[in-house]
Motif scaffolding. Structure first.
Motif, PDB file in Angstrom:
ATOM      1  N   ALA A 103      63.981  58.991 102.687  1.00  0.00           N
ATOM      2  CA  ALA A 103      64.360  60.021 101.717  1.00  0.00           C
ATOM      3  C   ALA A 103      65.618  60.741 102.174  1.00  0.00           C
ATOM      4  N   LYS A 104      66.583  60.860 101.278  1.00  0.00           N
ATOM      5  CA  LYS A 104      67.872  61.443 101.632  1.00  0.00           C
ATOM      6  C   LYS A 104      67.758  62.919 102.006  1.00  0.00           C
ATOM      7  N   ASN A 105      66.868  63.652 101.353  1.00  0.00           N
ATOM      8  CA  ASN A 105      66.748  65.076 101.637  1.00  0.00           C
ATOM      9  C   ASN A 105      65.908  65.378 102.871  1.00  0.00           C
ATOM     10  N   ILE A 106      65.325  64.354 103.488  1.00  0.00           N
ATOM     11  CA  ILE A 106      64.551  64.545 104.711  1.00  0.00           C
ATOM     12  C   ILE A 106      65.285  63.951 105.903  1.00  0.00           C
TER      13      ILE A 106
ATOM     14  N   LEU B 294      70.288  61.150 108.694  1.00  0.00           N
ATOM     15  CA  LEU B 294      71.005  60.104 109.409  1.00  0.00           C
ATOM     16  C   LEU B 294      71.175  58.896 108.486  1.00  0.00           C
ATOM     17  N   SER B 295      72.390  58.699 108.021  1.00  0.00           N
ATOM     18  CA  SER B 295      72.626  57.664 107.009  1.00  0.00           C
ATOM     19  C   SER B 295      72.282  56.271 107.516  1.00  0.00           C
ATOM     20  N   PHE B 296      72.692  55.937 108.752  1.00  0.00           N
ATOM     21  CA  PHE B 296      72.455  54.586 109.260  1.00  0.00           C
ATOM     22  C   PHE B 296      70.968  54.302 109.386  1.00  0.00           C
ATOM     23  N   LEU B 297      70.193  55.309 109.824  1.00  0.00           N
ATOM     24  CA  LEU B 297      68.750  55.119 109.954  1.00  0.00           C
ATOM     25  C   LEU B 297      68.089  55.030 108.590  1.00  0.00           C
ATOM     26  N   ARG B 298      68.507  55.891 107.659  1.00  0.00           N
ATOM     27  CA  ARG B 298      67.911  55.888 106.325  1.00  0.00           C
ATOM     28  C   ARG B 298      68.195  54.576 105.599  1.00  0.00           C
ATOM     29  N   LEU B 299      69.432  54.113 105.667  1.00  0.00           N
ATOM     30  CA  LEU B 299      69.772  52.861 105.001  1.00  0.00           C
ATOM     31  C   LEU B 299      69.073  51.678 105.654  1.00  0.00           C
ATOM     32  N   GLY B 300      68.937  51.720 106.972  1.00  0.00           N
ATOM     33  CA  GLY B 300      68.216  50.646 107.652  1.00  0.00           C
ATOM     34  C   GLY B 300      66.757  50.595 107.241  1.00  0.00           C
ATOM     35  N   VAL B 301      66.133  51.766 107.111  1.00  0.00           N
ATOM     36  CA  VAL B 301      64.739  51.818 106.683  1.00  0.00           C
ATOM     37  C   VAL B 301      64.603  51.312 105.251  1.00  0.00           C
ATOM     38  N   ARG B 302      65.527  51.704 104.393  1.00  0.00           N
ATOM     39  CA  ARG B 302      65.466  51.248 102.995  1.00  0.00           C
ATOM     40  C   ARG B 302      65.646  49.739 102.885  1.00  0.00           C
TER      41      ARG B 302
END
Length: 283
Positions: A113-116, A119-127
């Motif tokens: 979730a972007k609002n939680i 860290l863009s690299f971690l968020r995109l990797g998880v997605r």
């Protein structure tokens, strides 16, 4: 001043290009519709979608439906108990697989979730991890787990659970992202921590959505659990496949009717749960 249809017709006659889409737009539309028509026609040709074949197939389907009637009525408890046990296994597979998928997906959804997760690299990797999981069909997962754990409901439960992790995590994270920031600001203004803002500001907003998603996917997994049984993952699908292979169409139709009744009952109970809890949260 009132503009009449005659005035519009005269304006179109004087300046026709003003009432038409620009040439590049018209060319793109023509290209898209032409490509769609060619693709559609190629699919019909490639898959031998011939009228004679369709008519012949409908005739055979009529014969199969004729074999199904009248439906079979079990005259002893042992045979009927076997069918009920298969229905119970399918329902249990769908329930456990859905619950396990939701349990593992819930914490992962916050990382996507972007609002939680800032860290863009971690968020995109998880997605992208969500996408990888969802890219593998549940049926393929069932075949893999059957090879690993053997025949039976365990393979079906694991297949549903792994598949639902990717689906739930994606839907949960999107629900979290769509929450309002005002309750979060209120909790922080009162001195609340980040975890407290999630607990008291974000979760109350997403709980109805999460429940609705879980219940809907549970209904879907009850149906897909039947397919998993056909490939050896237990449940009523195994019995249905066995009856069809033995050309016992009357029993197959009776089993299909019981599956429909089970899905209807699950849908009705899910609707009651959804209306009760979502109504309470909205209140």
């Amino acid at each position: 001043m009132t503009i009449t249809a005659t005035d519009i017709a005269r304006a179109k006659a004087r300046m026709p290009e003003a009432f038409r889409a620009p040439l590049p737009v018209r060319l793109r539309r023509i290209a898209l519709w032409t490509g769609f028509g060619l693709l559609f026609g190629y699919c019909l040709w490639a898959f031998n979608f011939a009228p004679a074949r369709i008519v012949e197939g409908i005739g055979r389907l009529g014969n199969v439906l004729g074999f199904m009637f009248p439906p079979h009525v079990w005259d002893n408890w042992e045979d009927f108990a076997e069918v009920l046990n298969g229905l119970g296994e399918t329902l249990a597979m769908a329930f456990l697989g859905t619950v396990l998928g939701a349990v593992f997906a819930f914490p992962l959804s916050f990382l996507g979730a972007k609002n939680i997760n800032r860290l863009s690299f971690l968020r995109l990797g998880v997605r992208r991890g969500y996408d990888v999981i969802r890219a593998v069909e549940t049926l393929i997962l069932a075949l893999i787990f059957i090879r690993a754990f053997g025949l039976g409901p365990l393979a079906g439960i694991l297949a549903i659970a792994v598949s639902e992790i990717g689906t739930f995590a994606k839907l949960f994270s999107e629900a979290i992202e769509n929450t309002s920031e005002r309750p979060v600001d209120g909790v922080r203004a009162a001195g609340g921590s980040r975890l407290q803002s999630i607990r008291y500001a974000i979760l109350p907003q997403v709980n109805p959505v999460l429940l609705s998603v879980i219940l809907y996917n549970f209904e879907s997994n009850v149906r897909s659990g039947t397919i998993l049984g056909i490939v050896g993952a237990g449940g009523i699908g195994f019995l249905l496949s066995d009856r069809i292979s033995a050309y016992r169409w009357d029993e197959a139709w009776s089993i299909i009717f019981l599956i429909i009744a089970m899905v209807y009952l699950v849908d009705w109970l899910s609707g009651l749960i959804r209306s009760r809890f979502i109504g309470t949260w909205n209140a």
